[in-house]
Design an enzyme around this catalytic site. Structure first.
Site, PDB file in Angstrom:
ATOM      1  N   HIS A  47     -67.602 -24.960  62.750  1.00  0.00           N
ATOM      2  CA  HIS A  47     -67.110 -26.690  62.996  1.00  0.00           C
ATOM      3  C   HIS A  47     -68.610 -27.248  63.033  1.00  0.00           C
ATOM      4  O   HIS A  47     -68.894 -28.236  63.084  1.00  0.00           O
ATOM      5  CB  HIS A  47     -66.361 -27.617  63.296  1.00  0.00           C
ATOM      6  CG  HIS A  47     -65.143 -26.491  63.535  1.00  0.00           C
ATOM      7  ND1 HIS A  47     -64.285 -26.836  62.707  1.00  0.00           N
ATOM      8  CD2 HIS A  47     -64.046 -25.870  64.605  1.00  0.00           C
ATOM      9  CE1 HIS A  47     -63.218 -26.492  63.060  1.00  0.00           C
ATOM     10  NE2 HIS A  47     -63.764 -25.453  64.255  1.00  0.00           N
ATOM     11  N   SER A  95     -94.029 -30.372  51.307  1.00  0.00           N
ATOM     12  CA  SER A  95     -94.547 -31.702  50.898  1.00  0.00           C
ATOM     13  C   SER A  95     -95.442 -31.996  50.528  1.00  0.00           C
ATOM     14  O   SER A  95     -96.638 -31.925  51.491  1.00  0.00           O
ATOM     15  CB  SER A  95     -93.702 -32.658  52.024  1.00  0.00           C
ATOM     16  OG  SER A  95     -93.963 -34.175  51.836  1.00  0.00           O
TER      17      SER A  95
END
Length: 484
Positions: free
Chosen positions: A158, A288
């Site tokens: 999870h 970036s």
């Protein structure tokens, strides 16, 4: 690239990402050259069955012009614009190039003799490329799994901290799915046959007429054509086309591969966020345009993006097969020109990218170790309880003591932003004095990974080895570079 190419849309699948060998399979030159090979082999088989109207001169001319030229492609485009039929345009141009054969090209055949049989050839050849690339992904990833089979790492369920596993064992989760993909690829590839020479609605009526009602000769013709084209099986029943369910069977394994790739790439993206494992990052690579420090997982992001596209393309095959009418309907044509090549080009890109990723995965052991230390105290509580019970303590009393300390340590982590100090609290609590000397052993990460190392060894040594055994000749360790 000519100036005109800059003014025309070109699919990024072929112009930017896919390999040259896969792009060539679905190129116009290969498509139309394959049509010519089909016409040549049909004529050759018909002559061998006693059709004297097919001369040696005709076959010789056809054999010398099997690879279509740029000029012939352009001539066929002009002819198609005039007659509005692609196959007949190429029959006309091939006949002009081979005048001795002009009258017998396409004899007894329907358009699907060349279009469908060619598509089946492309599917088979494309799978050969994909299988080789998939084998190399499996080989590279199996070596990675063995290298890191013993390295403990925090497991996640999870996406919440769970019991430890190892870096190598986690890689085997990806590997097992890739092995299933290889099995599916092999099945799909080996199931592909040819439509053969079946005539306009699959009844072979035209060929029966050619051989004056001799059905045995018609069957033999079908077998000879298929054998000349390098196949060992022909579909016994067809309409005008081969059943489009075959496209479903061919594209489904590719969509399934997409699911495998997406899961694996997503895991690596999450691990990159955790700074535990990263995909290769080249020395001059820019992460970036604004944030110079970034190391974006662009390869895995590409894999996820194209995996979704691959899954969507399968729906084209499914929907097309579902709505075919009787012996055929032409609403399959346009979509198949798009979905079949794109599916294989996309799968090709995914496997090339995975080969690049698996050849240079970067592991950060110190980060992994730090995260284990931050979570392991909570996971060690059961071991602490068992150790206390062995020294005469009450399981219920110990559970309550460790529960209280665990909640206090958790509050430090979550509410104060501090480090997990559960073990320090245990060391300061007199109740746990009998096991103070055992805490280091109780917190050894290697005692929390179960049989993970041996599972990796057994899986790679048996399952992976067996699957790759017949592909030794195609496995290589060359660095796989991406153009962009």
């Amino acid at each position: 690239m000519s100036s005109n190419d800059n003014d025309t849309y070109v699919t990024p699948l072929s112009s930017r990402y896919a390999s040259k060998e896969m792009s060539q399979i679905f190129s116009m030159r290969n498509r139309f050259s394959t049509w010519r090979k089909l016409w040549y082999n049909l004529a050759k088989a018909e002559q061998s069955m006693g059709l004297d109207i097919i001369t040696d001169e005709a076959l010789e001319q056809l054999s010398k012009h099997l690879i279509i030229t740029d000029e012939e492609i352009e001539a066929a485009k002009k002819e198609e614009a005039r007659v509005r039929h692609d196959v007949m345009a190429h029959v006309h141009v091939f006949g002009e190039t081979c005048p001795a054969a002009a009258g017998i090209i396409h004899l007894g055949a329907t358009s699907c003799f060349v279009t469908d049989n060619a598509d089946l050839i492309f599917l088979r050849d494309a799978y050969d490329i994909l299988i080789e690339k998939l084998v190399n992904v499996i080989d590279r990833l199996s070596k990675f799994a063995l290298e890191y089979k013993d390295m403990p790492v925090l497991g996640w369920t999870h996406f919440q901290p769970a019991q430890l596993t190892t870096v190598g064992k986690r890689a085997c989760l990806w590997l097992q799915e890739l092995l299933w993909d290889l099995r599916n690829f092999e099945r799909a590839r080996n199931d592909i046959g040819l439509r053969g020479a079946k005539g306009t609605t699959g009844t072979q009526a035209s060929f029966l007429s050619l051989f004056h009602g001799d059905g045995d000769k018609v069957e033999e013709l079908d077998k000879r054509v298929v054998k000349l084209l390098g196949f060992d099986r022909v579909y016994p029943i067809t309409g005008q086309t081969y059943s489009r369910k075959i496209d479903v069977d061919a594209l489904h394994p590719l969509a399934s591969l997409g699911a495998t790739c997406h899961k694996m790439a997503t895991d690596i993206r999450l691990l990159a966020h955790l700074k535990e494992i990263e995909e290769p990052f080249e020395k001059s690579q820019i992460g970036s345009s604004a944030m110079a420090y970034k190391r974006n997982p662009m390869r895995c992001e590409r894999v996820c993006s194209l995996s979704r596209h691959l899954g969507a393309l399968f729906q084209d095959a499914f929907n097309t097969a579902s709505v075919q009418w009787f012996e055929r309907t032409l609403d399959d044509s346009a979509i198949r020109r798009i979905s079949l090549p794109e599916a294989f080009l996309t799968a090709d890109i995914l496997l090339s990218t995975l080969n690049n990723i698996t050849s240079g995965l970067v592991v950060y052991p110190k980060v992994i170790e730090k995260r284990i230390k931050s979570e392991l105290p909570f996971m060690a509580t059961e071991n602490i309880i068992m150790a206390m019970v062995e020294r005469g303590g009450s399981r219920q009393e110990c559970h309550e003591e460790i529960r209280v300390l665990s909640h206090q340590a958790s509050a430090v982590v979550k509410q104060e932003g501090g480090d997990n100090d559960l073990i320090e609290r245990v060391k300061r609590t007199e109740y746990f004095k009998p096991i103070w000397g055992d805490l280091e052993k109780l917190l050894d990460p290697s005692t929390f990974i179960g049989r993970a190392p041996s599972q990796v060894e057994k899986f790679v040594g048996e399952d992976v080895k067996e699957a790759l055994g017949k592909y030794k000749g195609v496995i290589n360790d060359e660095e796989v570079k991406l153009s962009v």
